[in-house]
Design a protein around this motif. Sequence first.
Motif, PDB file in Angstrom:
ATOM      1  N   ASP A  91      19.907  74.784  31.136  1.00 57.46           N
ATOM      2  CA  ASP A  91      21.435  74.693  31.502  1.00 57.46           C
ATOM      3  C   ASP A  91      21.495  74.067  32.592  1.00 57.46           C
ATOM      4  O   ASP A  91      22.652  73.578  32.860  1.00 57.46           O
ATOM      5  N   LYS A  92      20.716  74.201  33.604  1.00 55.37           N
ATOM      6  CA  LYS A  92      20.805  73.658  35.059  1.00 55.37           C
ATOM      7  C   LYS A  92      20.352  72.120  35.077  1.00 55.37           C
ATOM      8  O   LYS A  92      20.451  71.544  36.268  1.00 55.37           O
ATOM      9  N   MET A  93      19.650  71.842  34.101  1.00 52.92           N
ATOM     10  CA  MET A  93      18.806  70.421  34.047  1.00 52.92           C
ATOM     11  C   MET A  93      19.577  69.140  34.388  1.00 52.92           C
ATOM     12  O   MET A  93      19.246  68.538  35.129  1.00 52.92           O
ATOM     13  N   LYS A  94      20.951  69.040  33.646  1.00 49.38           N
ATOM     14  CA  LYS A  94      21.794  68.003  33.648  1.00 49.38           C
ATOM     15  C   LYS A  94      22.256  67.750  35.288  1.00 49.38           C
ATOM     16  O   LYS A  94      22.163  66.727  36.036  1.00 49.38           O
ATOM     17  N   GLY A  95      22.808  68.675  35.656  1.00 55.13           N
ATOM     18  CA  GLY A  95      23.197  68.690  37.036  1.00 55.13           C
ATOM     19  C   GLY A  95      22.236  68.581  38.075  1.00 55.13           C
ATOM     20  O   GLY A  95      22.601  67.835  39.070  1.00 55.13           O
ATOM     21  N   ALA A  96      21.237  69.353  38.044  1.00 55.26           N
ATOM     22  CA  ALA A  96      19.972  69.139  38.911  1.00 55.26           C
ATOM     23  C   ALA A  96      19.442  67.903  38.942  1.00 55.26           C
ATOM     24  O   ALA A  96      19.354  67.404  40.043  1.00 55.26           O
ATOM     25  N   SER A  97      19.383  67.074  37.963  1.00 52.44           N
ATOM     26  CA  SER A  97      18.736  65.844  37.862  1.00 52.44           C
ATOM     27  C   SER A  97      19.614  64.699  38.419  1.00 52.44           C
ATOM     28  O   SER A  97      19.044  63.643  39.236  1.00 52.44           O
ATOM     29  N   GLY A  98      21.010  65.019  38.187  1.00 51.65           N
ATOM     30  CA  GLY A  98      21.866  64.102  39.314  1.00 51.65           C
ATOM     31  C   GLY A  98      21.729  64.087  40.619  1.00 51.65           C
ATOM     32  O   GLY A  98      21.538  63.227  41.290  1.00 51.65           O
ATOM     33  N   LEU A  99      21.520  65.571  41.023  1.00 44.52           N
ATOM     34  CA  LEU A  99      21.287  65.765  42.574  1.00 44.52           C
ATOM     35  C   LEU A  99      19.899  65.259  43.069  1.00 44.52           C
ATOM     36  O   LEU A  99      19.926  64.581  44.069  1.00 44.52           O
TER      37      LEU A  99
END
Length: 519
Positions: free
Chosen positions: A397-405
């Motif tokens: 659930d954190k992967m999409k936001g973390a990938s952008g960062l």
Amino acid sequence: MSTATQDSEPDLTPRRVAAFLVMVFGMFMAILDIQIVSASLPEIQAGLGASSDEISWVQTSYLIAEVVMIPLSGLLARMMSTRYLFALSAAGFTAASFLCATSGSISEMILWRGVQGFLGGGMIPSVFAAAFTIFPASKRNIVSPMIGLIATLAPTVGPTVGGYLSHTFSWHWLFLVNVPAGILVSLGALALIDFDGPDWSLFNRFDWLGLGALACFLGGMEFVLEEGPGNDWFQDEAVAILFAVMVVGGILTFWRAVTRRDPVVDLSAFANTNFAVGSVFSFVMGIGLYGMTYLYPLYLSSVRGYDSLMTGQTVFVSGLAMFCTAPLAGMLASRVDLRAMLLVGFLGFGLSSWMLTGMTAEWDFQELLLPQILRGMSLMICMVPINNLALGTLPPDKMKGASGLYNLMRNLGGAVGLALINTLLSDRRALHTARLDEALTWSNPEALRQLDLMAANLSAQGLDGAQGALAQLAQRVAGQAVVMSFIDVFLLLTLLFVGLAVMALAMKPPARGAKPPAH
């Protein structure tokens, strides 16, 4: 428990593998388009009748728009689903590419390049998120080299591809080449991607103020870093104003990120130590990747007088070395301590920079061959463990936001690195010119001997020997000062990567099959 592995093992179907390959190709297009144009800016400038100040915006508008979209893509992927975000981004990127090719003025070109950059930025993080969401941990040492290769190979071969297209056809083909590939990627994404579903309720809670703040923060930062070195930083009114916009936007962005339930940018991934350390490494890798990709062509064009095609043919060696090293890096990642890989990679990169500190104005393909091979191999050996370290232990659930960062950190590293490199080159060139001028006096016997030789040579050709010799000597001094400024930058990059190697030793290795933190 480690649900990511258990959930993803049975779901890894041929359709998802095909979808991932389509996404990887889309990311390659988006990253390639930054550098493919840089080698051919003079041709675009001539074709559109643009001034030297205006033509730089062909790159700047793309970078500003892309750097805003990359961290925003995490929220958009949760809202729209990866399928619709990627297909829409690919289709819009393709349309903007066509409009760039048909631009009749520099204003149109800048507008469509901005649209192209914004939509291209939506594709890049989605690939990293998909790689660590749909593939089981046992397959990551195959997938990670693939995305690492694309992320590093695309900017490296960009000048080669751009130089070839603009020389063989025309600058319009820098953009037209995206159209058939972009149509296929758009259709493939719509047909194949099935990783997740949309959550349209997020649109009702969308933080428009946060989006505006993010655009001001990152857009202002990119502008300041791009335009600052060439405009004496805060002596330029636009740079000073955009710096103030950046500061206000930054304060607002972080305030919204920590006070809202669904912020535009979710910073909670930084609570994961591996992700935080990996992001720092990604930032510094951005300095090395984009810095070296910029320095090699700059040396070859400004010192050696190469055109874009000759430059592209010379720097292609690094891309070839990366391509050949990717399978080895994947194999090593499953057998060797990741800290050892990082140590070898960083030291190799530092050594490749150190080899360039012996540079002279006569260096050519032969002299640059070994440093380029070493740089390409070292980049791949670094990139795989950094990807695994940063994204490998995050919950899905954190992967999409973390990938952008994570991708944002690499791009910001590149922007900061290029700004520092340009400032250093300018300042050190002025310093070396002044020092060489001080040494060249009428009481310097070697200077007088060189002047006499040049004057005699020119006089033998029926030219004004005395005046011509002075002009030649001044030109030689200027050229030498430029080479010495390059050497200073290569020395600093050497120290930076040796320091990173020490940091790699001090890290805790991620445990094999580490469980993502509970949230």
